[in-house]
Design a protein around this motif. Structure first.
Motif, PDB file in Angstrom:
ATOM      1  N   MET A   1       4.510 -19.675  -7.413  1.00 14.14           N
ATOM      2  CA  MET A   1       4.378 -18.214  -7.382  1.00 14.14           C
ATOM      3  C   MET A   1       3.037 -17.829  -6.758  1.00 14.14           C
ATOM      4  N   THR A   2       3.058 -16.870  -5.840  1.00 16.52           N
ATOM      5  CA  THR A   2       1.841 -16.424  -5.158  1.00 16.52           C
ATOM      6  C   THR A   2       0.915 -15.704  -6.126  1.00 16.52           C
ATOM      7  N   ARG A   3      -0.358 -16.125  -6.138  1.00 17.23           N
ATOM      8  CA  ARG A   3      -1.358 -15.594  -7.067  1.00 17.23           C
ATOM      9  C   ARG A   3      -2.199 -14.523  -6.358  1.00 17.23           C
ATOM     10  N   VAL A   4      -2.348 -13.368  -7.013  1.00 23.56           N
ATOM     11  CA  VAL A   4      -2.997 -12.216  -6.381  1.00 23.56           C
ATOM     12  C   VAL A   4      -4.106 -11.665  -7.280  1.00 23.56           C
ATOM     13  N   VAL A   5      -5.199 -11.254  -6.653  1.00 21.39           N
ATOM     14  CA  VAL A   5      -6.260 -10.496  -7.335  1.00 21.39           C
ATOM     15  C   VAL A   5      -6.293  -9.101  -6.729  1.00 21.39           C
ATOM     16  N   ILE A   6      -6.370  -8.081  -7.578  1.00 26.78           N
ATOM     17  CA  ILE A   6      -6.400  -6.683  -7.130  1.00 26.78           C
ATOM     18  C   ILE A   6      -7.807  -6.130  -7.316  1.00 26.78           C
ATOM     19  N   VAL A   7      -8.372  -5.572  -6.246  1.00 24.34           N
ATOM     20  CA  VAL A   7      -9.719  -4.992  -6.312  1.00 24.34           C
ATOM     21  C   VAL A   7      -9.630  -3.519  -5.940  1.00 24.34           C
ATOM     22  N   ASP A   8      -9.823  -2.660  -6.923  1.00 23.91           N
ATOM     23  CA  ASP A   8      -9.760  -1.208  -6.712  1.00 23.91           C
ATOM     24  C   ASP A   8     -10.532  -0.554  -7.843  1.00 23.91           C
ATOM     25  N   ASP A   9     -11.317   0.473  -7.516  1.00 21.44           N
ATOM     26  CA  ASP A   9     -12.145   1.085  -8.560  1.00 21.44           C
ATOM     27  C   ASP A   9     -11.362   2.008  -9.488  1.00 21.44           C
ATOM     28  N   GLN A  10     -10.117   2.345  -9.142  1.00 23.77           N
ATOM     29  CA  GLN A  10      -9.318   3.236  -9.983  1.00 23.77           C
ATOM     30  C   GLN A  10      -8.389   2.417 -10.890  1.00 23.77           C
ATOM     31  N   THR A  11      -8.634   2.529 -12.183  1.00 23.88           N
ATOM     32  CA  THR A  11      -7.879   1.737 -13.155  1.00 23.88           C
ATOM     33  C   THR A  11      -6.381   2.001 -13.066  1.00 23.88           C
TER      34      THR A  11
ATOM     35  N   VAL B   1       2.669   2.559   1.629  1.00 22.57           N
ATOM     36  CA  VAL B   1       3.698   1.562   1.942  1.00 22.57           C
ATOM     37  C   VAL B   1       4.700   1.454   0.786  1.00 22.57           C
ATOM     38  N   THR B   2       5.858   0.912   1.093  1.00 23.12           N
ATOM     39  CA  THR B   2       6.859   0.659   0.055  1.00 23.12           C
ATOM     40  C   THR B   2       6.510  -0.643  -0.661  1.00 23.12           C
ATOM     41  N   VAL B   3       7.138  -0.850  -1.796  1.00 18.52           N
ATOM     42  CA  VAL B   3       6.925  -2.095  -2.540  1.00 18.52           C
ATOM     43  C   VAL B   3       7.353  -3.290  -1.690  1.00 18.52           C
ATOM     44  N   GLU B   4       8.464  -3.151  -0.979  1.00 19.76           N
ATOM     45  CA  GLU B   4       8.951  -4.242  -0.138  1.00 19.76           C
ATOM     46  C   GLU B   4       7.950  -4.582   0.960  1.00 19.76           C
ATOM     47  N   GLN B   5       7.364  -3.558   1.584  1.00 18.90           N
ATOM     48  CA  GLN B   5       6.382  -3.799   2.637  1.00 18.90           C
ATOM     49  C   GLN B   5       5.133  -4.477   2.088  1.00 18.90           C
ATOM     50  N   LEU B   6       4.717  -4.061   0.899  1.00 20.68           N
ATOM     51  CA  LEU B   6       3.522  -4.640   0.290  1.00 20.68           C
ATOM     52  C   LEU B   6       3.750  -6.099  -0.080  1.00 20.68           C
ATOM     53  N   THR B   7       4.870  -6.389  -0.721  1.00 17.08           N
ATOM     54  CA  THR B   7       5.143  -7.766  -1.137  1.00 17.08           C
ATOM     55  C   THR B   7       5.335  -8.677   0.078  1.00 17.08           C
TER      56      THR B   7
ATOM     57  N   LEU C   1       3.991  -3.208 -10.077  1.00 18.07           N
ATOM     58  CA  LEU C   1       4.913  -3.347  -8.947  1.00 18.07           C
ATOM     59  C   LEU C   1       4.969  -4.787  -8.450  1.00 18.07           C
ATOM     60  N   LEU C   2       3.821  -5.440  -8.375  1.00 17.34           N
ATOM     61  CA  LEU C   2       3.791  -6.813  -7.880  1.00 17.34           C
ATOM     62  C   LEU C   2       4.460  -7.771  -8.854  1.00 17.34           C
ATOM     63  N   GLU C   3       4.237  -7.537 -10.128  1.00 17.89           N
ATOM     64  CA  GLU C   3       4.847  -8.430 -11.122  1.00 17.89           C
ATOM     65  C   GLU C   3       6.365  -8.273 -11.152  1.00 17.89           C
ATOM     66  N   ILE C   4       6.851  -7.064 -10.924  1.00 23.65           N
ATOM     67  CA  ILE C   4       8.305  -6.858 -10.819  1.00 23.65           C
ATOM     68  C   ILE C   4       8.860  -7.647  -9.630  1.00 23.65           C
ATOM     69  N   ALA C   5       8.026  -7.771  -8.575  1.00 16.67           N
ATOM     70  CA  ALA C   5       8.432  -8.504  -7.372  1.00 16.67           C
ATOM     71  C   ALA C   5       8.140 -10.002  -7.483  1.00 16.67           C
ATOM     72  N   ASP C   6       7.875 -10.473  -8.704  1.00 20.03           N
ATOM     73  CA  ASP C   6       7.651 -11.906  -8.961  1.00 20.03           C
ATOM     74  C   ASP C   6       6.399 -12.462  -8.311  1.00 20.03           C
ATOM     75  N   LEU C   7       5.370 -11.627  -8.202  1.00 18.65           N
ATOM     76  CA  LEU C   7       4.059 -12.100  -7.788  1.00 18.65           C
ATOM     77  C   LEU C   7       3.179 -12.207  -9.033  1.00 18.65           C
ATOM     78  N   ASP C   8       2.287 -13.180  -9.040  1.00 17.79           N
ATOM     79  CA  ASP C   8       1.458 -13.448 -10.204  1.00 17.79           C
ATOM     80  C   ASP C   8       0.080 -12.809 -10.028  1.00 17.79           C
ATOM     81  N   VAL C   9      -0.163 -11.693 -10.709  1.00 18.30           N
ATOM     82  CA  VAL C   9      -1.467 -11.032 -10.642  1.00 18.30           C
ATOM     83  C   VAL C   9      -2.393 -11.731 -11.639  1.00 18.30           C
ATOM     84  N   VAL C  10      -3.347 -12.496 -11.119  1.00 14.74           N
ATOM     85  CA  VAL C  10      -4.189 -13.331 -11.970  1.00 14.74           C
ATOM     86  C   VAL C  10      -5.513 -12.684 -12.322  1.00 14.74           C
ATOM     87  N   GLY C  11      -5.810 -11.519 -11.715  1.00 14.31           N
ATOM     88  CA  GLY C  11      -7.073 -10.866 -12.041  1.00 14.31           C
ATOM     89  C   GLY C  11      -7.213  -9.513 -11.392  1.00 14.31           C
ATOM     90  N   GLU C  12      -8.129  -8.711 -11.953  1.00 13.60           N
ATOM     91  CA  GLU C  12      -8.444  -7.390 -11.415  1.00 13.60           C
ATOM     92  C   GLU C  12      -9.956  -7.216 -11.379  1.00 13.60           C
TER      93      GLU C  12
END
Length: 214
Positions: A1-11, A105-111, A20-31
């Motif tokens: 599973m692809t591991r992703v970190v999200i960096v954004d100042d807005q909680t 972008v759409t969820v599909e485009q992002l994933t 959205l990413l987790e619904i698409a089976d991506l593994d968000v490992v940190g923020e």
């Protein structure tokens, strides 16, 4: 599973993207909420892709990209922002970003973009790419397809470069050209060396400016 970190100042934005990413089976490992925190999270989690906003207080996205490069952290960065500004796009790509998308972008485009970067590809929003190409073509090229620099590239390398320009991953290039993926990786490395480019995006931009791709 692809591991992703999200960096954004807005909680709220971070949590929304995570869902959205987790619904698409991506593994968000940190923020993280700024660049300094992002460096710590990336070091601790070793993600496959970083989703990065550009405009953040304290340590912004461009600072983060430059620090990642300075520290030798070679994790593909996909800029995800609301700012549709050509100068900002070029600054981000020059700083090392391998993708640039707008938050509409759409969820599909992002994933798909996340998977593309994880597989070694690059991806810039089509609307931005069109503007950049028009801007590049409006400037007389410093070279052309018959210059010594262009002649250094073999026919096979030019084929690989054209597919790189279309956002193909190494795996997709190997399938399209009926090559072993390891051979494609060697061609990409040679292209970067010959064009004196630090990454695939920079190689494509340089090739466009020099007129190598027509």
């Amino acid at each position: 599973m692809t591991r992703v970190v999200i960096v954004d100042d807005q909680t709220l934005v971070r949590h929304g993207i995570r869902t959205l990413l987790e619904i698409a089976d991506l593994d968000v490992v940190g923020e993280a909420d700024d660049g300094q925190a992002a460096l710590d999270v990336v070091a601790a989690t070793a993600p496959d892709v970083i989703l990065l906003d550009l405009r953040m207080p304290r340590y912004d996205g461009l600072w983060t990209l430059r620090e990642l490069r300075e520290r030798g952290i070679d994790v593909p960065v996909l800029v995800l922002t609301t700012f549709d500004d050509d100068t900002l796009v070029l600054d981000a790509l020059h700083a090392g970003a391998r993708g640039y998308l707008l938050k509409d972008v759409t969820v599909e485009q992002l994933t798909r973009a996340v998977h593309t970067l994880a597989d070694g590809g690059t991806l810039v929003a089509p609307s931005i790419t069109s503007r950049m190409l028009r801007a590049i073509r409006s400037v007389p090229p410093a070279a052309g397809p018959d210059t010594p620099l262009a002649q250094k590239l073999t026919e096979r390398e030019l084929e690989v470069l054209r597919l790189m320009a279309e956002g193909y991953t190494n795996r997709e290039i190997s399938s399209a050209l009926h090559l072993v993926e390891g051979t494609v990786k060697n061609h990409v490395s040679t292209i970067l060396l010959k064009l004196a480019a630090r990454d695939r995006t920079n190689a494509v931009l340089r090739a466009l400016h020099l007129g190598i791709l027509g």
